[in-house]
Scaffold this motif. Sequence first.
Motif, mmCIF file in Angstrom:
data_model
loop_
_atom_site.group_PDB
_atom_site.id
_atom_site.type_symbol
_atom_site.label_atom_id
_atom_site.label_comp_id
_atom_site.label_asym_id
_atom_site.label_seq_id
_atom_site.Cartn_x
_atom_site.Cartn_y
_atom_site.Cartn_z
ATOM 1 N N CYS A 1 0.834 -1.201 0.000
ATOM 2 C CA CYS A 1 0.000 0.000 0.000
ATOM 3 C C CYS A 1 0.873 1.257 0.000
ATOM 4 N N LYS A 2 1.956 1.231 0.784
ATOM 5 C CA LYS A 2 2.875 2.361 0.848
ATOM 6 C C LYS A 2 3.549 2.582 -0.496
ATOM 7 N N GLU A 3 3.945 1.491 -1.163
ATOM 8 C CA GLU A 3 4.580 1.595 -2.479
ATOM 9 C C GLU A 3 3.625 2.209 -3.491
ATOM 10 N N GLU A 4 2.363 1.788 -3.442
ATOM 11 C CA GLU A 4 1.374 2.328 -4.374
ATOM 12 C C GLU A 4 1.129 3.815 -4.116
ATOM 13 N N GLN A 5 1.088 4.203 -2.840
ATOM 14 C CA GLN A 5 0.895 5.616 -2.504
ATOM 15 C C GLN A 5 2.070 6.456 -2.997
ATOM 16 N N GLU B 1 1.714 6.785 -6.781
ATOM 17 C CA GLU B 1 0.693 7.772 -7.119
ATOM 18 C C GLU B 1 1.235 9.190 -6.938
ATOM 19 N N LYS B 2 1.943 9.403 -5.838
ATOM 20 C CA LYS B 2 2.532 10.715 -5.566
ATOM 21 C C LYS B 2 3.517 11.102 -6.659
ATOM 22 N N ARG B 3 4.324 10.135 -7.103
ATOM 23 C CA ARG B 3 5.301 10.394 -8.160
ATOM 24 C C ARG B 3 4.611 10.757 -9.469
ATOM 25 N N PHE B 4 3.534 10.054 -9.804
ATOM 26 C CA PHE B 4 2.790 10.359 -11.030
ATOM 27 C C PHE B 4 2.217 11.774 -10.973
ATOM 28 N N LEU B 5 1.669 12.147 -9.842
ATOM 29 C CA LEU B 5 1.079 13.482 -9.709
ATOM 30 C C LEU B 5 2.156 14.566 -9.787
ATOM 31 N N GLU B 6 3.338 14.269 -9.256
ATOM 32 C CA GLU B 6 4.450 15.224 -9.345
ATOM 33 C C GLU B 6 4.880 15.403 -10.800
#
Length: 266
Positions: free
Chosen positions: A7-11, A14-19
């Motif tokens: 779950c932490k890896e996926e979060q 997601e954060k990296r994609f948004l950045e």
Amino acid sequence: MRGLDQCKEEQNLEKRFLELSATAYQRDIITFSDFLNLNEQNILHTLPKDKLSSRIVSFGGYDPAERQMAAFIPEALYLRYGKKELSADEIGYPFCALKISPLNVRFSEELTHRDYLGAILNLGIDRAKTGDIVMDGPDAMLFAHQAMASFIKEELRRVRHTSVIVEEVELSGIRYVPSYEEIRGTVASVRLDSLLSLAFSKSRTKLSGLIEGAKVYVNGRLITNNGYQPCEGDVISVRGLGKFRLESIGGRTKKNRMSVTLSRYV
């Protein structure tokens, strides 16, 4: 603990994609991800649209590529080009194609995809920096990040016991068409578990576990519902087994079963 770590890896992903999306918008440039596997692509394409600041276009070097790199493209760039869509050349994905060939075909072993992948990873290269490896007779075609190209050309000298040579080829000249075998059969209904059973000659019970275990993707999107019904043209990928395309859905037989045609990639 494993579930929490995942779950932490996926979060973080997601954060990296948004950045990357925000950077593309703020700096008016195209930004790129690493090569993404099917699960990572699913995470990307299920992000809320209102959180993204750019368009996303993915490409892996050829049309049905499984591992793909995502480009985050600001809307202003489309206006500048005066187009609704941009070609892969115009986007300029930062990866290249490397052809790996035996130095002496006559004395080479019969190498597999796993052999090539193992040799590449043994060089210490992060899997995220490489895309698909496609077999073409005695040769293999590797899609790799441009930053890795020179290193691979210099360091990859042997696959198992076979000496090899690596050369870069033009992406624009690649016309790779995967080999496949046609499978015709009947199913009780065009459910995902029924199609998997026909494609891979395994019981629906065993394959249902793969679906529920988050190992099945339709057009790159994770599907966990056994009763999901794909459409004609959909590509179904199963981690560890392979992939196939649902080519056509015919009429019903006298036993009230549906006729279907599949193309399984080999």
